[in-house]
Design a protein around this motif. Structure first.
Motif, PDB file in Angstrom:
ATOM      1  N   SER A  10       0.839  -1.192   0.000  1.00  0.00           N
ATOM      2  CA  SER A  10       0.000   0.000   0.000  1.00  0.00           C
ATOM      3  C   SER A  10       0.876   1.245   0.000  1.00  0.00           C
ATOM      4  O   SER A  10       1.865   1.328   0.743  1.00  0.00           O
ATOM      5  CB  SER A  10      -0.918   0.035   1.220  1.00  0.00           C
ATOM      6  OG  SER A  10      -1.562   1.296   1.316  1.00  0.00           O
ATOM      7  N   VAL A  11       0.513   2.220  -0.822  1.00  0.00           N
ATOM      8  CA  VAL A  11       1.283   3.462  -0.865  1.00  0.00           C
ATOM      9  C   VAL A  11       1.281   4.157   0.488  1.00  0.00           C
ATOM     10  O   VAL A  11       2.226   4.879   0.839  1.00  0.00           O
ATOM     11  CB  VAL A  11       0.737   4.391  -1.974  1.00  0.00           C
ATOM     12  CG1 VAL A  11      -0.652   4.904  -1.629  1.00  0.00           C
ATOM     13  CG2 VAL A  11       1.683   5.552  -2.224  1.00  0.00           C
ATOM     14  N   GLU A  12       0.254   3.925   1.289  1.00  0.00           N
ATOM     15  CA  GLU A  12       0.174   4.555   2.607  1.00  0.00           C
ATOM     16  C   GLU A  12       1.269   4.050   3.546  1.00  0.00           C
ATOM     17  O   GLU A  12       1.585   4.704   4.541  1.00  0.00           O
ATOM     18  CB  GLU A  12      -1.202   4.307   3.235  1.00  0.00           C
ATOM     19  CG  GLU A  12      -2.353   4.932   2.466  1.00  0.00           C
ATOM     20  CD  GLU A  12      -2.236   6.447   2.360  1.00  0.00           C
ATOM     21  OE1 GLU A  12      -1.720   7.082   3.316  1.00  0.00           O
ATOM     22  OE2 GLU A  12      -2.633   7.006   1.321  1.00  0.00           O
ATOM     23  N   ASP A  13       1.855   2.906   3.221  1.00  0.00           N
ATOM     24  CA  ASP A  13       2.960   2.392   4.031  1.00  0.00           C
ATOM     25  C   ASP A  13       4.231   3.221   3.879  1.00  0.00           C
ATOM     26  O   ASP A  13       5.200   3.015   4.612  1.00  0.00           O
ATOM     27  CB  ASP A  13       3.273   0.944   3.648  1.00  0.00           C
ATOM     28  CG  ASP A  13       2.184  -0.025   4.072  1.00  0.00           C
ATOM     29  OD1 ASP A  13       1.557   0.208   5.125  1.00  0.00           O
ATOM     30  OD2 ASP A  13       1.949  -1.012   3.350  1.00  0.00           O
ATOM     31  N   TYR A  14       4.231   4.139   2.922  1.00  0.00           N
ATOM     32  CA  TYR A  14       5.435   4.913   2.628  1.00  0.00           C
ATOM     33  C   TYR A  14       5.230   6.403   2.879  1.00  0.00           C
ATOM     34  O   TYR A  14       5.907   7.241   2.297  1.00  0.00           O
ATOM     35  CB  TYR A  14       5.869   4.653   1.180  1.00  0.00           C
ATOM     36  CG  TYR A  14       6.140   3.188   0.946  1.00  0.00           C
ATOM     37  CD1 TYR A  14       7.389   2.638   1.214  1.00  0.00           C
ATOM     38  CD2 TYR A  14       5.120   2.340   0.520  1.00  0.00           C
ATOM     39  CE1 TYR A  14       7.627   1.287   1.039  1.00  0.00           C
ATOM     40  CE2 TYR A  14       5.346   0.984   0.347  1.00  0.00           C
ATOM     41  CZ  TYR A  14       6.598   0.465   0.608  1.00  0.00           C
ATOM     42  OH  TYR A  14       6.818  -0.880   0.448  1.00  0.00           O
ATOM     43  N   ASP A  15       4.310   6.715   3.785  1.00  0.00           N
ATOM     44  CA  ASP A  15       4.065   8.099   4.159  1.00  0.00           C
ATOM     45  C   ASP A  15       4.830   8.414   5.439  1.00  0.00           C
ATOM     46  O   ASP A  15       5.069   7.528   6.267  1.00  0.00           O
ATOM     47  CB  ASP A  15       2.561   8.325   4.364  1.00  0.00           C
ATOM     48  CG  ASP A  15       2.192   9.794   4.364  1.00  0.00           C
ATOM     49  OD1 ASP A  15       3.056  10.624   4.026  1.00  0.00           O
ATOM     50  OD2 ASP A  15       1.041  10.116   4.706  1.00  0.00           O
TER      51      ASP A  15
END
Length: 400
Positions: A28-33
């Motif tokens: 998930s892209v949210e893992d890289y926020d």
């Protein structure tokens, strides 16, 4: 990296598999926020290139307890061994940003992504007449990003740089406009263009950028990038001489960096993301130096994510069934994220990357996501400078 102050454990992540790797996680892209104070964004370079700080992240089995070392960039040679090989990207950044207007008077901003020829395009899709029903010049064509209140129409003419450059829009390729110019493009770019510094600088380029947003070893004949290979911006004659004195070898590849390097990931699931494509070249002399370095038991250090993408693409293309790495040229759209198996590089020198970016995913694949989270938390606490003009990291490859 759901938050810059919260670390994750690889062992607790959901696991999925595909035929490209044994295990994929953090999809998930949210893992890289992560949260970054605005004051830590380096919008201007330091007075001296090698005066930056350098965070060293060693390989460690227990990624949640990975130690980090705070160094100066000028100390990089002390962290490498004689016989190691560092690989640079020798591209040069174009003054690719232009301002002007459409023939209707509307304002226009153009960012040239890539110079092409008609043979590179599907000519059947091109509109080769301008709005005056005249044939356009087919010699000087570029793929461009265009900003305007209303999009350019097929055949519509434009003027840029106070009328010094002109042409017509002849087609679209994905999100890019195909522009046919009336005269050679590169000479006019050098005269009238603006260096395309990153959007998060929130300013126009100045005379300092014309020097400092280029590497000291760029090849003037390779004028084709719209963004700098920023890890290389730290190198000056002082550091290069120290590396040579220690017996550390250097070699070059080419990747012409596109504006897509700043593009956000627009899908939540990384498997649905389409990477931008960039031209890359691995010379045979560099491939042979890499093979010899590994044969001698030494390490290959990629200077930046652009070099990483060249080397790992070439490995996939040429080092098949145990064959040695060899020269390769072409477009690469390689997308590296956790689960990727690296075939060439042993260490990576890079800057700190934007939240939710493909570059943050790449370094997470290389050193382990928890280790990268830990390093970024440390860098924020110690007030390292972030992004293109910021400080650097030296990363070891994670221990499997």
């Amino acid at each position: 990296m759901t938050n810059a102050h919260t670390a994750s454990s690889d062992s607790n992540a959901p696991l999925t598999t595909n035929n490209n790797s044994d295990v994929l996680d953090y999809l998930s892209v949210e893992d890289y926020d992560y949260d970054l104070p605005d004051r830590l964004i380096a919008r201007y370079p330091l007075a001296q290139r090698s005066a930056s700080k350098l965070l060293y992240l060693p390989a460690h089995i227990d990624t949640n307890a990975t130690p980090v070392e705070d160094c100066l960039f000028s100390e990089l040679p002390e962290l490498l061994d004689a016989g190691d090989l560092i690989v640079f990207n020798d591209t040069k950044v174009m003054k690719a940003r232009l301002f002007g207007q459409k023939d209707t008077g509307g304002k226009l901003e153009v960012l040239i992504e890539r110079l092409v020829t008609v043979s590179d395009l599907d000519i059947a899709t091109l509109h080769l007449e301008n709005s005056d029903n005249e044939l356009v010049n087919q010699e000087y064509i570029a793929l461009c990003h265009v900003k305007a209140s209303k999009a350019l129409k097929l055949g519509q003419r434009f003027q840029l740089a106070d009328g010094h450059m002109s042409g017509a829009m002849i087609g679209r390729q994905d999100n890019l406009f195909i522009l046919a110019f009336d005269a050679p493009i590169l000479p006019d770019l050098e005269l009238y263009g603006e260096l395309p510094i990153p959007p998060y600088f929130e300013r126009h380029a100045d005379d300092t950028d014309n020097t400092r947003y280029q590497t000291v070893f760029h090849d003037p004949a390779k004028l084709a990038s719209v963004a700098a290979p920023t890890a290389s911006l730290h190198f000056d004659d002082l550091v290069l001489n120290k590396l040579a004195e220690k017996g550390i070898n250097t070699a070059f590849v080419t990747l012409h960096v596109g504006a897509g390097t700043f593009a956000p990931v627009k899908t939540d699931n990384l498997l649905n993301h389409t990477m931008h494509s960039e031209y890359a070249h691995l010379p045979q002399v560099t491939a042979e130096l890499i093979n010899q370095t590994h044969a001698n038991g030494n390490k290959v250090i990629a200077i930046g994510t652009t070099v990483t993408r060249v080397l790992e693409t070439a490995y996939q293309k040429t080092a098949i069934n145990g064959q040695a790495l060899s020269s390769w040229s072409g477009d690469t759209d390689i997308f590296i994220y956790p689960g990727f198996k690296f075939g060439v590089i042993d260490r990576l020198l890079t800057n700190f990357h934007l939240p939710k970016s493909t570059l943050l995913m790449l370094v997470s694949a290389f050193s382990g996501k928890a280790s990268i989270e830990h390093a970024y938390q440390h860098a924020i606490k110690k007030e390292y400078r972030f992004f293109s003009y910021g400080d650097a990291m030296l990363l070891d490859k994670k221990i499997s």
